[in-house]
Design a protein around this motif. Structure first.
Motif, PDB file in Angstrom:
ATOM      1  N   MET A  69       0.824  -1.205   0.000  1.00  9.75           N
ATOM      2  CA  MET A  69       0.000   0.000   0.000  1.00  9.75           C
ATOM      3  C   MET A  69       0.863   1.262   0.000  1.00  9.75           C
ATOM      4  SD  MET A  69      -3.006  -1.106   2.691  1.00  9.75           S
ATOM      5  CE  MET A  69      -3.664   0.571   2.713  1.00  9.75           C
ATOM      6  N   ILE A  70       1.986   1.215   0.726  1.00  7.64           N
ATOM      7  CA  ILE A  70       2.867   2.384   0.803  1.00  7.64           C
ATOM      8  C   ILE A  70       3.698   2.529  -0.461  1.00  7.64           C
ATOM      9  CG2 ILE A  70       4.772   3.432   2.086  1.00  7.64           C
ATOM     10  CD1 ILE A  70       3.722   2.021   4.583  1.00  7.64           C
ATOM     11  N   TRP A  71       4.244   1.401  -0.949  1.00  5.12           N
ATOM     12  CA  TRP A  71       5.063   1.408  -2.164  1.00  5.12           C
ATOM     13  C   TRP A  71       4.452   0.451  -3.176  1.00  5.12           C
ATOM     14  CZ3 TRP A  71       7.886   0.724   2.600  1.00  5.12           C
ATOM     15  CH2 TRP A  71       8.527   1.889   3.034  1.00  5.12           C
ATOM     16  N   PRO A  72       3.472   0.918  -3.936  1.00  3.70           N
ATOM     17  CA  PRO A  72       2.804   0.046  -4.923  1.00  3.70           C
ATOM     18  C   PRO A  72       3.781  -0.462  -5.986  1.00  3.70           C
ATOM     19  CG  PRO A  72       1.563   2.076  -4.565  1.00  3.70           C
ATOM     20  CD  PRO A  72       2.900   2.270  -3.917  1.00  3.70           C
ATOM     21  N   THR A  73       3.721  -1.744  -6.269  1.00  5.61           N
ATOM     22  CA  THR A  73       4.538  -2.353  -7.309  1.00  5.61           C
ATOM     23  C   THR A  73       3.692  -3.355  -8.081  1.00  5.61           C
ATOM     24  OG1 THR A  73       5.284  -4.122  -5.828  1.00  5.61           O
ATOM     25  CG2 THR A  73       6.653  -2.129  -5.931  1.00  5.61           C
ATOM     26  N   LYS A  74       4.215  -3.758  -9.231  1.00  2.42           N
ATOM     27  CA  LYS A  74       3.517  -4.784 -10.011  1.00  2.42           C
ATOM     28  C   LYS A  74       3.592  -6.148  -9.339  1.00  2.42           C
ATOM     29  CE  LYS A  74       4.303  -2.511 -14.475  1.00  2.42           C
ATOM     30  NZ  LYS A  74       4.908  -2.653 -15.832  1.00  2.42           N
ATOM     31  N   LEU A  75       4.618  -6.323  -8.543  1.00  5.69           N
ATOM     32  CA  LEU A  75       4.795  -7.608  -7.861  1.00  5.69           C
ATOM     33  C   LEU A  75       3.781  -7.754  -6.736  1.00  5.69           C
ATOM     34  CD1 LEU A  75       6.509 -10.182  -7.507  1.00  5.69           C
ATOM     35  CD2 LEU A  75       7.941  -8.892  -5.930  1.00  5.69           C
ATOM     36  N   ASN A  76       3.127  -8.874  -6.702  1.00  9.04           N
ATOM     37  CA  ASN A  76       2.121  -9.147  -5.666  1.00  9.04           C
ATOM     38  C   ASN A  76       2.831  -9.683  -4.416  1.00  9.04           C
ATOM     39  OD1 ASN A  76      -0.081  -9.816  -4.119  1.00  9.04           O
ATOM     40  ND2 ASN A  76      -1.209 -10.770  -5.794  1.00  9.04           N
ATOM     41  N   TRP A  77       3.377  -8.761  -3.613  1.00  9.90           N
ATOM     42  CA  TRP A  77       4.104  -9.148  -2.409  1.00  9.90           C
ATOM     43  C   TRP A  77       3.258  -9.965  -1.435  1.00  9.90           C
ATOM     44  CZ3 TRP A  77       9.016  -9.463  -1.631  1.00  9.90           C
ATOM     45  CH2 TRP A  77       9.894  -8.643  -2.347  1.00  9.90           C
ATOM     46  N   PRO A  78       2.009  -9.557  -1.152  1.00  6.52           N
ATOM     47  CA  PRO A  78       1.214 -10.345  -0.200  1.00  6.52           C
ATOM     48  C   PRO A  78       1.051 -11.798  -0.622  1.00  6.52           C
ATOM     49  CG  PRO A  78       0.218  -8.202  -0.543  1.00  6.52           C
ATOM     50  CD  PRO A  78       1.313  -8.308  -1.551  1.00  6.52           C
ATOM     51  N   LEU A  79       0.882 -12.017  -1.934  1.00  6.19           N
ATOM     52  CA  LEU A  79       0.721 -13.396  -2.403  1.00  6.19           C
ATOM     53  C   LEU A  79       2.006 -14.187  -2.198  1.00  6.19           C
ATOM     54  CD1 LEU A  79      -1.051 -15.496  -3.787  1.00  6.19           C
ATOM     55  CD2 LEU A  79      -0.199 -14.654  -5.991  1.00  6.19           C
ATOM     56  N   MET A  80       3.153 -13.566  -2.495  1.00  5.04           N
ATOM     57  CA  MET A  80       4.419 -14.247  -2.308  1.00  5.04           C
ATOM     58  C   MET A  80       4.665 -14.567  -0.832  1.00  5.04           C
ATOM     59  SD  MET A  80       5.495 -14.614  -5.327  1.00  5.04           S
ATOM     60  CE  MET A  80       7.025 -15.363  -4.824  1.00  5.04           C
ATOM     61  N   VAL A  81       4.345 -13.613   0.035  1.00  2.00           N
ATOM     62  CA  VAL A  81       4.523 -13.843   1.470  1.00  2.00           C
ATOM     63  C   VAL A  81       3.577 -14.929   1.964  1.00  2.00           C
ATOM     64  CG1 VAL A  81       4.304 -12.788   3.746  1.00  2.00           C
ATOM     65  CG2 VAL A  81       5.401 -11.523   1.891  1.00  2.00           C
ATOM     66  N   PHE A  82       2.372 -14.941   1.406  1.00  2.00           N
ATOM     67  CA  PHE A  82       1.405 -15.974   1.786  1.00  2.00           C
ATOM     68  C   PHE A  82       1.943 -17.365   1.458  1.00  2.00           C
ATOM     69  CE2 PHE A  82      -2.014 -18.837   0.417  1.00  2.00           C
ATOM     70  CZ  PHE A  82      -2.708 -18.967   1.610  1.00  2.00           C
ATOM     71  N   PHE A  83       2.505 -17.506   0.262  1.00  2.00           N
ATOM     72  CA  PHE A  83       3.075 -18.803  -0.115  1.00  2.00           C
ATOM     73  C   PHE A  83       4.280 -19.149   0.768  1.00  2.00           C
ATOM     74  CE2 PHE A  83       0.907 -18.246  -4.303  1.00  2.00           C
ATOM     75  CZ  PHE A  83       0.178 -19.422  -4.253  1.00  2.00           C
ATOM     76  N   GLY A  84       5.045 -18.133   1.171  1.00  2.00           N
ATOM     77  CA  GLY A  84       6.150 -18.386   2.087  1.00  2.00           C
ATOM     78  C   GLY A  84       5.660 -18.885   3.436  1.00  2.00           C
ATOM     79  N   ALA A  85       4.605 -18.228   3.950  1.00  2.90           N
ATOM     80  CA  ALA A  85       4.034 -18.661   5.230  1.00  2.90           C
ATOM     81  C   ALA A  85       3.432 -20.052   5.113  1.00  2.90           C
ATOM     82  CB  ALA A  85       2.968 -17.658   5.685  1.00  2.90           C
ATOM     83  N   LEU A  86       2.789 -20.321   3.975  1.00  9.39           N
ATOM     84  CA  LEU A  86       2.227 -21.656   3.763  1.00  9.39           C
ATOM     85  C   LEU A  86       3.329 -22.711   3.734  1.00  9.39           C
ATOM     86  CD1 LEU A  86      -0.276 -23.380   3.146  1.00  9.39           C
ATOM     87  CD2 LEU A  86       0.085 -22.887   0.715  1.00  9.39           C
ATOM     88  N   SER A  87       4.454 -22.375   3.125  1.00  9.17           N
ATOM     89  CA  SER A  87       5.586 -23.308   3.106  1.00  9.17           C
ATOM     90  C   SER A  87       6.073 -23.593   4.520  1.00  9.17           C
ATOM     91  CB  SER A  87       6.728 -22.726   2.260  1.00  9.17           C
ATOM     92  OG  SER A  87       6.316 -22.516   0.935  1.00  9.17           O
TER      93      SER A  87
END
Length: 221
Positions: A69-87
Motif C-alpha cells: 500500500m505504501i510502495w505500490p509495485t507490479k509484484l504481488n508481495w502479499p501473495l508471495m509472502v502468503f506462499f512463504g508462510a504456507l511453506s
C-alpha cells in the motif's frame, strides 16, 4: 555393560562398536544390564507451535499488505509472502509428524524442494522465479521453521546442532545469486542471506562447544 573410551559413555545391548564414533567397545556382552531409566517418548508443545506459527504468519502477511500500500509495485508481495508462510506451515507440520528426525528432514526438504523448483522453472521456459523467490524463501522459512521446532520440541543438542549449521549454510546459497546477478528481485535472496548469517553467528556463539564435540564424534577426530 560395554564402554566407549573415546566418547566416555556406556553402551547397552549387543553393540560391537560405539554407535556415536564407531570405535570398538570394551567389555563383554554378559556384563550388559538394563537401563535404570524409563524410555520416555519424545514430546512437543503442539498448541505452542500453532500459536507461534499463527502469529508469525498473520504478522508477515499484514506487513506485506502494508508495504504494498505504501510502495505500490507490479509484484504481488502479499501473495508471495502468503506462499512463504504456507511453506513454513507445511514444513513444521511435516517435522512434527516426523519429529524423531526433525532437523535432518528439514535439510532434506530444503535441498529437494530447491531442486524441484529449478526443474519446474526450467520446464515452463525459465522465467527465473526459482532463483528470485522459490529458493530464497525455502531457505529462509526452513531456518525459521527449524528454530521454532527446536524451541517447542524437546530435543538433545546433538540431535539438531549440525543440521542447523547445514541449513544455515544452505541459506547462504542465494548469496551467489546476488554476486553473479542471477536475480531480478534481490530482496528474497538478501533476506535469506541475512537470516542465515544471524543463525550461524548465534549458533557458533552459544553452541560452539557442542558443534566441535559433535564433529569430533562423527568424524572420528
Amino acid at each position: 555393560m560395554r564402554r566407549c573410551h573415546h566418547c566416555l559413555v556406556d553402551v547397552e545391548g549387543n553393540w560391537e562398536v560405539c554407535p556415536l564414533c564407531g570405535n570398538p567397545l570394551l567389555g563383554t556382552e554378559k556384563e550388559a544390564t538394563p537401563s535404570p531409566f524409563p524410555d520416555i517418548p519424545l514430546t512437543f508443545k503442539k498448541h505452542l507451535a500453532i500459536k507461534i506459527l499463527s502469529f508469525i504468519s498473520i504478522t508477515v502477511v499484514l506487513v506485506a499488505f502494508l508495504i504494498r500500500m505504501i510502495w505500490p509495485t507490479k509484484l504481488n508481495w502479499p501473495l508471495m509472502v502468503f506462499f512463504g508462510a504456507l511453506s513454513m506451515w507445511l514444513v513444521v507440520a511435516t517435522i512434527i509428524r516426523k519429529r524423531r528426525n526433525i532437523a535432518k528432514g528439514i535439510v532434506y526438504q530444503i535441498a529437494l524442494l530447491s531442486l524441484l523448483s529449478i526443474f519446474w522453472d526450467y520446464t515452463i521456459g525459465w522465467r527465473g522465479w526459482s532463483l528470485d523467490y522459490a529458493i530464497p524463501l525455502l531457505c529462509g522459512t526452513a531456518i525459521v521453521a527449524m528454530f521454532i521446532a527446536v524451541q517447542v520440541v524437546k530435543l538433545e543438542v546433538r540431535d539438531y546442532i549440525l543440521y542447523i549449521v547445514i541449513a544455515s549454510l544452505l541459506g547462504l546459497i542465494p548469496l551467489l545469486f546476488l554476486l553473479f546477478q542471477w536475480v531480478s528481485h534481490p530482496f528474497p535472496s538478501f533476506f535469506s542471506v541475512v537470516l542465515s548469517i544471524i543463525m550461524l553467528v548465534g549458533t557458533v556463539i552459544f553452541r560452539g562447544g557442542e558443534i566441535w564435540a559433535e564433529l569430533q564424534k562423527r568424524m572420528h577426530l
